[in-house]
Design a protein around this motif. Structure first.
Motif, PDB file in Angstrom:
ATOM      1  N   THR A 115       0.832  -1.219   0.000  1.00 12.53           N
ATOM      2  CA  THR A 115       0.000   0.000   0.000  1.00 12.53           C
ATOM      3  C   THR A 115       0.858   1.256   0.000  1.00 12.53           C
ATOM      4  O   THR A 115       0.585   2.221  -0.728  1.00 12.53           O
ATOM      5  CB  THR A 115      -0.946  -0.003   1.212  1.00 12.53           C
ATOM      6  N   SER A 116       1.925   1.264   0.798  1.00  9.50           N
ATOM      7  CA  SER A 116       2.815   2.438   0.853  1.00  9.50           C
ATOM      8  C   SER A 116       3.527   2.650  -0.475  1.00  9.50           C
ATOM      9  O   SER A 116       3.652   3.789  -0.953  1.00  9.50           O
ATOM     10  CB  SER A 116       3.850   2.259   1.969  1.00  9.50           C
ATOM     11  N   LEU A 117       3.985   1.576  -1.099  1.00  6.99           N
ATOM     12  CA  LEU A 117       4.672   1.691  -2.390  1.00  6.99           C
ATOM     13  C   LEU A 117       3.728   2.203  -3.472  1.00  6.99           C
ATOM     14  O   LEU A 117       4.080   3.092  -4.255  1.00  6.99           O
ATOM     15  CB  LEU A 117       5.254   0.342  -2.790  1.00  6.99           C
ATOM     16  N   VAL A 118       2.528   1.647  -3.520  1.00  3.28           N
ATOM     17  CA  VAL A 118       1.554   2.069  -4.529  1.00  3.28           C
ATOM     18  C   VAL A 118       1.168   3.531  -4.322  1.00  3.28           C
ATOM     19  O   VAL A 118       1.052   4.301  -5.280  1.00  3.28           O
ATOM     20  CB  VAL A 118       0.316   1.156  -4.504  1.00  3.28           C
ATOM     21  N   SER A 119       0.989   3.952  -3.073  1.00  5.62           N
ATOM     22  CA  SER A 119       0.634   5.349  -2.788  1.00  5.62           C
ATOM     23  C   SER A 119       1.692   6.303  -3.305  1.00  5.62           C
ATOM     24  O   SER A 119       1.383   7.329  -3.923  1.00  5.62           O
ATOM     25  CB  SER A 119       0.437   5.550  -1.282  1.00  5.62           C
ATOM     26  N   LYS A 120       2.964   5.964  -3.081  1.00  3.82           N
ATOM     27  CA  LYS A 120       4.057   6.823  -3.559  1.00  3.82           C
ATOM     28  C   LYS A 120       4.133   6.824  -5.082  1.00  3.82           C
ATOM     29  O   LYS A 120       4.394   7.861  -5.706  1.00  3.82           O
ATOM     30  CB  LYS A 120       5.382   6.350  -2.973  1.00  3.82           C
ATOM     31  N   LEU A 121       3.898   5.679  -5.692  1.00  5.21           N
ATOM     32  CA  LEU A 121       3.886   5.608  -7.160  1.00  5.21           C
ATOM     33  C   LEU A 121       2.809   6.524  -7.728  1.00  5.21           C
ATOM     34  O   LEU A 121       3.066   7.291  -8.667  1.00  5.21           O
ATOM     35  CB  LEU A 121       3.636   4.168  -7.601  1.00  5.21           C
ATOM     36  N   LEU A 122       1.616   6.467  -7.163  1.00  7.01           N
ATOM     37  CA  LEU A 122       0.495   7.270  -7.668  1.00  7.01           C
ATOM     38  C   LEU A 122       0.721   8.763  -7.438  1.00  7.01           C
ATOM     39  O   LEU A 122       0.267   9.582  -8.239  1.00  7.01           O
ATOM     40  CB  LEU A 122      -0.806   6.824  -6.998  1.00  7.01           C
ATOM     41  N   GLU A 123       1.402   9.104  -6.360  1.00  3.28           N
ATOM     42  CA  GLU A 123       1.709  10.522  -6.098  1.00  3.28           C
ATOM     43  C   GLU A 123       2.553  11.119  -7.215  1.00  3.28           C
ATOM     44  O   GLU A 123       2.390  12.281  -7.577  1.00  3.28           O
ATOM     45  CB  GLU A 123       2.485  10.662  -4.778  1.00  3.28           C
ATOM     46  N   GLY A 124       3.454  10.311  -7.753  1.00  2.00           N
ATOM     47  CA  GLY A 124       4.386  10.824  -8.754  1.00  2.00           C
ATOM     48  C   GLY A 124       3.990  10.549 -10.189  1.00  2.00           C
ATOM     49  O   GLY A 124       4.689  10.990 -11.112  1.00  2.00           O
ATOM     50  N   ASP A 125       2.906   9.825 -10.404  1.00  2.00           N
ATOM     51  CA  ASP A 125       2.507   9.458 -11.769  1.00  2.00           C
ATOM     52  C   ASP A 125       0.995   9.573 -11.894  1.00  2.00           C
ATOM     53  O   ASP A 125       0.252   8.723 -11.427  1.00  2.00           O
ATOM     54  CB  ASP A 125       2.949   8.021 -12.077  1.00  2.00           C
ATOM     55  N   HIS A 126       0.561  10.654 -12.541  1.00  2.00           N
ATOM     56  CA  HIS A 126      -0.872  10.939 -12.592  1.00  2.00           C
ATOM     57  C   HIS A 126      -1.587  10.270 -13.760  1.00  2.00           C
ATOM     58  O   HIS A 126      -2.775  10.471 -13.949  1.00  2.00           O
ATOM     59  CB  HIS A 126      -1.101  12.456 -12.616  1.00  2.00           C
ATOM     60  N   ASN A 127      -0.865   9.472 -14.548  1.00  2.00           N
ATOM     61  CA  ASN A 127      -1.538   8.750 -15.620  1.00  2.00           C
ATOM     62  C   ASN A 127      -1.941   7.336 -15.201  1.00  2.00           C
ATOM     63  O   ASN A 127      -2.490   6.591 -15.985  1.00  2.00           O
ATOM     64  CB  ASN A 127      -0.666   8.667 -16.878  1.00  2.00           C
ATOM     65  N   ILE A 128      -1.659   6.985 -13.954  1.00  2.00           N
ATOM     66  CA  ILE A 128      -2.109   5.690 -13.437  1.00  2.00           C
ATOM     67  C   ILE A 128      -3.306   5.936 -12.528  1.00  2.00           C
ATOM     68  O   ILE A 128      -3.247   6.764 -11.619  1.00  2.00           O
ATOM     69  CB  ILE A 128      -1.024   4.973 -12.621  1.00  2.00           C
ATOM     70  N   LYS A 129      -4.370   5.209 -12.772  1.00  2.00           N
ATOM     71  CA  LYS A 129      -5.563   5.332 -11.939  1.00  2.00           C
ATOM     72  C   LYS A 129      -5.722   4.066 -11.101  1.00  2.00           C
ATOM     73  O   LYS A 129      -5.650   2.958 -11.617  1.00  2.00           O
ATOM     74  CB  LYS A 129      -6.797   5.565 -12.799  1.00  2.00           C
ATOM     75  N   LEU A 130      -5.918   4.271  -9.816  1.00  2.00           N
ATOM     76  CA  LEU A 130      -6.100   3.142  -8.903  1.00  2.00           C
ATOM     77  C   LEU A 130      -7.552   2.702  -8.929  1.00  2.00           C
ATOM     78  O   LEU A 130      -8.469   3.502  -8.752  1.00  2.00           O
ATOM     79  CB  LEU A 130      -5.715   3.553  -7.486  1.00  2.00           C
ATOM     80  N   SER A 131      -7.760   1.429  -9.166  1.00  2.00           N
ATOM     81  CA  SER A 131      -9.108   0.882  -9.143  1.00  2.00           C
ATOM     82  C   SER A 131      -9.607   0.822  -7.701  1.00  2.00           C
ATOM     83  O   SER A 131      -8.922   0.302  -6.819  1.00  2.00           O
ATOM     84  CB  SER A 131      -9.110  -0.522  -9.747  1.00  2.00           C
ATOM     85  N   VAL A 132     -10.786   1.369  -7.454  1.00  2.00           N
ATOM     86  CA  VAL A 132     -11.405   1.334  -6.129  1.00  2.00           C
ATOM     87  C   VAL A 132     -12.375   0.154  -6.093  1.00  2.00           C
ATOM     88  O   VAL A 132     -13.334   0.110  -6.862  1.00  2.00           O
ATOM     89  CB  VAL A 132     -12.143   2.653  -5.819  1.00  2.00           C
ATOM     90  N   SER A 133     -12.106  -0.789  -5.220  1.00  2.00           N
ATOM     91  CA  SER A 133     -12.897  -2.018  -5.165  1.00  2.00           C
ATOM     92  C   SER A 133     -14.251  -1.791  -4.503  1.00  2.00           C
ATOM     93  O   SER A 133     -14.437  -0.870  -3.704  1.00  2.00           O
ATOM     94  CB  SER A 133     -12.142  -3.094  -4.383  1.00  2.00           C
ATOM     95  N   PHE A 134     -15.182  -2.672  -4.830  1.00  2.00           N
ATOM     96  CA  PHE A 134     -16.454  -2.754  -4.117  1.00  2.00           C
ATOM     97  C   PHE A 134     -16.291  -3.741  -2.973  1.00  2.00           C
ATOM     98  O   PHE A 134     -15.570  -4.742  -3.102  1.00  2.00           O
ATOM     99  CB  PHE A 134     -17.558  -3.246  -5.057  1.00  2.00           C
ATOM    100  N   THR A 135     -16.954  -3.485  -1.851  1.00  2.00           N
ATOM    101  CA  THR A 135     -16.908  -4.424  -0.735  1.00  2.00           C
ATOM    102  C   THR A 135     -18.205  -4.387   0.064  1.00  2.00           C
ATOM    103  O   THR A 135     -18.907  -3.368   0.070  1.00  2.00           O
ATOM    104  CB  THR A 135     -15.727  -4.133   0.210  1.00  2.00           C
ATOM    105  N   THR A 136     -18.467  -5.502   0.737  1.00  2.00           N
ATOM    106  CA  THR A 136     -19.654  -5.574   1.604  1.00  2.00           C
ATOM    107  C   THR A 136     -19.292  -5.315   3.063  1.00  2.00           C
ATOM    108  O   THR A 136     -20.185  -5.281   3.919  1.00  2.00           O
ATOM    109  CB  THR A 136     -20.318  -6.960   1.500  1.00  2.00           C
TER     110      THR A 136
END
Length: 202
Positions: free
Chosen positions: A17-38
């Motif tokens: 999670t920490s690695l992905v968060s830092k990646l997304l901070e520096g690269d705005h062409n990657i969109k994180l998929s937000v999952s559905f949950t119950t």
């Protein structure tokens, strides 16, 4: 589909999670998929940012309608990835990143064989235990369950194209960024992105 689909898998405590968060901070062409949950929202979580929170009946209706790219039941709660959203983003030339487990990754690969699979490993079994215990979030029993789950998850590590050992965070982040950049200049991607330029040299 012009975008890359990155699927990141790791046992709990490996630092995904920490690695992905830092990646997304520096690269705005990657969109994180937000999952559905119950499951119910936890303190600090926001609907639409952390998860799309829905009832079990709604989730099961979505399963029946074929709305999910992948879904699974974990500890009594459903989790799933929106198929329509993923397809629309990839068609729009955006890269998409999924944080899911190895079973979800297997389902996704069946539908998107060109996905880029990335596995984040802890540097050792002992270090993973130390990190889990150091978080102070779980009981001793819960830590043991997570360790057992880690063994199962890691047994599938060689199903992934890239394996990153998160011993030093900055080095692991550099590796993750490098994988993303390499995928963007692969032959398959450049064939889609540069037909006009390539045709000039024929």
């Amino acid at each position: 589909m012009n975008g890359n689909l990155f699927v990141v898998v790791a046992p709990s405590g490996a630092g995904k999670t920490s690695l992905v968060s830092k990646l997304l901070e520096g690269d705005h062409n990657i969109k994180l998929s937000v999952s559905f949950t119950t499951r119910a929202p936890r303190e600090g979580e926001e609907p639409g940012r952390d998860y799309h929170f829905v009832s079990r009946a709604t989730f099961e209706a979505m399963i029946a309608a074929g709305d999910f790219l992948e879904h699974a039941e974990v500890y009594g709660n459903y989790y799933g990835t929106s198929r329509k959203w993923i397809e629309a983003e990839l068609a729009g030339d955006h890269d998409v990143l999924l944080e899911i487990d190895y079973q979800g990754a297997q389902q996704v690969r069946g539908l998107f064989p060109t996905m880029v699979g990335i596995f984040i490993l802890p540097p050792s079994f002992a270090e993973l235990r130390r990190r889990l215990e150091g978080r102070g979030k779980d009981s001793a029993e819960a830590v043991e369950k997570r360790m057992a789950s880690a063994r199962q998850e890691i047994s599938h590590v060689l199903e992934f194209e890239y394996i990153i050992v998160n011993e030093r965070f900055e080095a692991a982040l550099t590796d993750l960024v490098s994988v993303v950049r390499a995928a963007r200049v692969s032959r398959a991607q450049q064939r889609l992105r540069l037909p006009k330029l390539l045709s000039e040299f024929r």
